[in-house]
Design a protein around this motif. Structure first.
Motif, PDB file in Angstrom:
ATOM      1  N   PRO A   1       0.811  -1.230   0.000  1.00  0.00           N
ATOM      2  CA  PRO A   1       0.000   0.000   0.000  1.00  0.00           C
ATOM      3  C   PRO A   1       0.839   1.274   0.000  1.00  0.00           C
ATOM      4  CG  PRO A   1      -0.912  -1.609   1.528  1.00  0.00           C
ATOM      5  CD  PRO A   1       0.418  -2.145   1.092  1.00  0.00           C
TER       6      PRO A   1
ATOM      7  N   GLU B   1      -0.645 -12.463   2.126  1.00  0.00           N
ATOM      8  CA  GLU B   1      -1.828 -11.832   1.535  1.00  0.00           C
ATOM      9  C   GLU B   1      -1.483 -10.857   0.416  1.00  0.00           C
ATOM     10  OE1 GLU B   1      -4.941 -12.668   2.355  1.00  0.00           O
ATOM     11  OE2 GLU B   1      -4.033 -14.181   3.651  1.00  0.00           O
TER      12      GLU B   1
ATOM     13  N   SER C   1      -4.157 -10.453  -2.419  1.00  0.00           N
ATOM     14  CA  SER C   1      -5.348  -9.716  -1.990  1.00  0.00           C
ATOM     15  C   SER C   1      -5.082  -8.219  -1.962  1.00  0.00           C
ATOM     16  CB  SER C   1      -5.790 -10.195  -0.600  1.00  0.00           C
ATOM     17  OG  SER C   1      -6.138 -11.559  -0.625  1.00  0.00           O
ATOM     18  N   VAL C   2      -3.886  -7.854  -1.509  1.00  0.00           N
ATOM     19  CA  VAL C   2      -3.526  -6.433  -1.461  1.00  0.00           C
ATOM     20  C   VAL C   2      -3.380  -5.879  -2.880  1.00  0.00           C
ATOM     21  CG1 VAL C   2      -1.777  -4.774  -0.698  1.00  0.00           C
ATOM     22  CG2 VAL C   2      -2.389  -6.701   0.776  1.00  0.00           C
TER      23      VAL C   2
ATOM     24  N   THR D   1      -4.846  -6.965  -5.569  1.00  0.00           N
ATOM     25  CA  THR D   1      -6.194  -6.884  -6.137  1.00  0.00           C
ATOM     26  C   THR D   1      -6.907  -5.621  -5.696  1.00  0.00           C
ATOM     27  OG1 THR D   1      -6.353  -9.303  -6.204  1.00  0.00           O
ATOM     28  CG2 THR D   1      -8.416  -8.066  -6.310  1.00  0.00           C
ATOM     29  N   GLU D   2      -6.806  -5.317  -4.415  1.00  0.00           N
ATOM     30  CA  GLU D   2      -7.456  -4.111  -3.894  1.00  0.00           C
ATOM     31  C   GLU D   2      -6.833  -2.851  -4.473  1.00  0.00           C
ATOM     32  OE1 GLU D   2     -10.135  -1.807  -1.938  1.00  0.00           O
ATOM     33  OE2 GLU D   2     -10.139  -3.992  -2.232  1.00  0.00           O
TER      34      GLU D   2
ATOM     35  N   ARG E   1      -7.974  -2.355  -8.063  1.00  0.00           N
ATOM     36  CA  ARG E   1      -9.387  -1.967  -8.172  1.00  0.00           C
ATOM     37  C   ARG E   1      -9.623  -0.523  -7.791  1.00  0.00           C
ATOM     38  NH1 ARG E   1     -11.999  -7.521  -5.574  1.00  0.00           N
ATOM     39  NH2 ARG E   1     -11.825  -8.785  -7.489  1.00  0.00           N
ATOM     40  N   THR E   2      -8.740   0.039  -6.981  1.00  0.00           N
ATOM     41  CA  THR E   2      -8.918   1.422  -6.528  1.00  0.00           C
ATOM     42  C   THR E   2      -7.989   2.408  -7.217  1.00  0.00           C
ATOM     43  OG1 THR E   2      -7.404   0.958  -4.680  1.00  0.00           O
ATOM     44  CG2 THR E   2      -9.768   0.691  -4.269  1.00  0.00           C
TER      45      THR E   2
END
Length: 333
Positions: A18, A47, A50-51, A53-54, A57-58
């Motif tokens: 992030p 993970e 998953s990170v 992917t998020e 998407r944003t």
């Protein structure tokens, strides 16, 4: 306008991603050029996917690729390079030890002196353990001799122009490294010193053993240095054998040897046995690599992607798809 592609192999860095994404977004928004960030999840056990992917998407400029199996940093990076569409392709690590804010500086250095084919960032002082720093210096010395340069200062933080990236992506070797391919195919390369940051989170997965393996891959995949060393050693051995023959003949005719033939036989047998075994070892390593190339598949298997147009649940990128310079993700049948 110049477009940029950033390729980031990801492994056990879920906590770093992030912050890395935020810093990259800020840097490229200030550059005001089109860009894409390709994060390649090397089948990480945490993970990370998953990170990714998020983030994809944003953030519209971010894309994610998850490999079907763990393939190593080099193959993950090559997968991203094969997908990248930018005029300049940038590769960097996922742990924020490579500072995204220095990308504009590296881009400026690439344009100096009429422009360079590629740029390597290097770190005069690394935030690593002492044994790794010592190992890195030794490996750099070996690689410098392998590629015939005075001093080699490279890292996985590098930039290459589109035409050099196309050459790198066309290589089908199972073991060639990105840095080695850049050095083997371009002469106008620049090395830029930058600061090496501490890892943002977690521990490094890149051990000294992996560094040594990569150095050996560099040498054997794109350099003939080991074979040349064997040739030189053979020449030296033949010369020494000539001197030994002359010496033992002199000792024999002057009566200095009480057991004729025994000493010379033992020395020559041990000397040439060692040389033959050494030669067979190097030749055997090359044969192993040939077999690996013959047995390896030309397909980079991908489990999932995110952030690409018409996203597929499972796709494969093959060398055949890339041979005609197709840069887009292949569409599902």
């Amino acid at each position: 306008m110049t477009t940029y592609s950033v390729v980031i192999p990801v492994y056990k860095s879920a906590n770093c991603l992030p912050e890395l994404a935020n810093q990259l977004k800020k840097v490229f928004e200030e550059l005001k050029n089109d860009y894409e960030i390709i994060m390649v999840d090397d089948c990480s056990p945490d993970e990370s996917w998953s990170v990714i992917t998020e983030i994809a998407r944003t953030h519209p400029h971010f894309k994610g690729v998850q490999l079907l199996k763990n393939s190593g940093q080099t193959r993950a990076t090559m997968t991203g390079i094969r997908i990248a569409k930018g005029d300049v392709v940038i590769t960097m690590d996922d742990d924020l030890q490579h500072d995204p804010q220095l990308i504009p500086h590296l881009l400026e250095e690439m344009e100096k002196d009429g422009g360079y084919d590629g740029v390597f960032a290097y770190f005069p002082k690394k935030k690593h353990a002492t044994y790794r720093n010592v190992g890195s210096k030794l490996i750099r010395w070996i690689n410098a001799h392998a590629f015939g340069v005075k001093e080699l200062k490279i890292s996985s933080f590098r930039l290459m122009r589109r035409y050099l990236a196309d050459i790198v992506r066309q290589n089908h070797s199972a073991s060639a490294t990105v840095g080695g391919l850049m050095l083997a195919n371009a002469s106008k390369i620049k090395y830029v010193p930058i600061q090496h940051n501490k890892r943002f989170s977690g521990k490094s997965n890149y051990t000294l053993g992996k560094q040594i393996k990569m150095a050996f891959d560099n040498i054997c995949s794109v350099s003939m240095l080991p074979l040349r060393m064997i040739s030189a050693t053979g020449l030296i051995a033949a010369t020494l054998s000539g001197f030994l023959i002359c010496f033992f003949l002199f000792e024999y005719f002057t009566g200095g040897i009480t057991l004729p033939g025994w000493t010379s036989q033992m020395i020559l047998t041990a000397f040439f046995s060692g040389l033959i075994l050494l030669s067979l070892g190097v030749i055997g390593e090359y044969l192993v690599r040939v077999l690996r190339e013959l047995q390896s598949t030309s397909v980079t298997a991908i489990r999932k992607t995110v952030g690409f147009p018409e996203n597929e649940s499972m796709i494969s990128i093959s060398n055949a798809d890339l041979s005609d310079n197709k840069n887009n993700i292949p569409q599902r049948d």
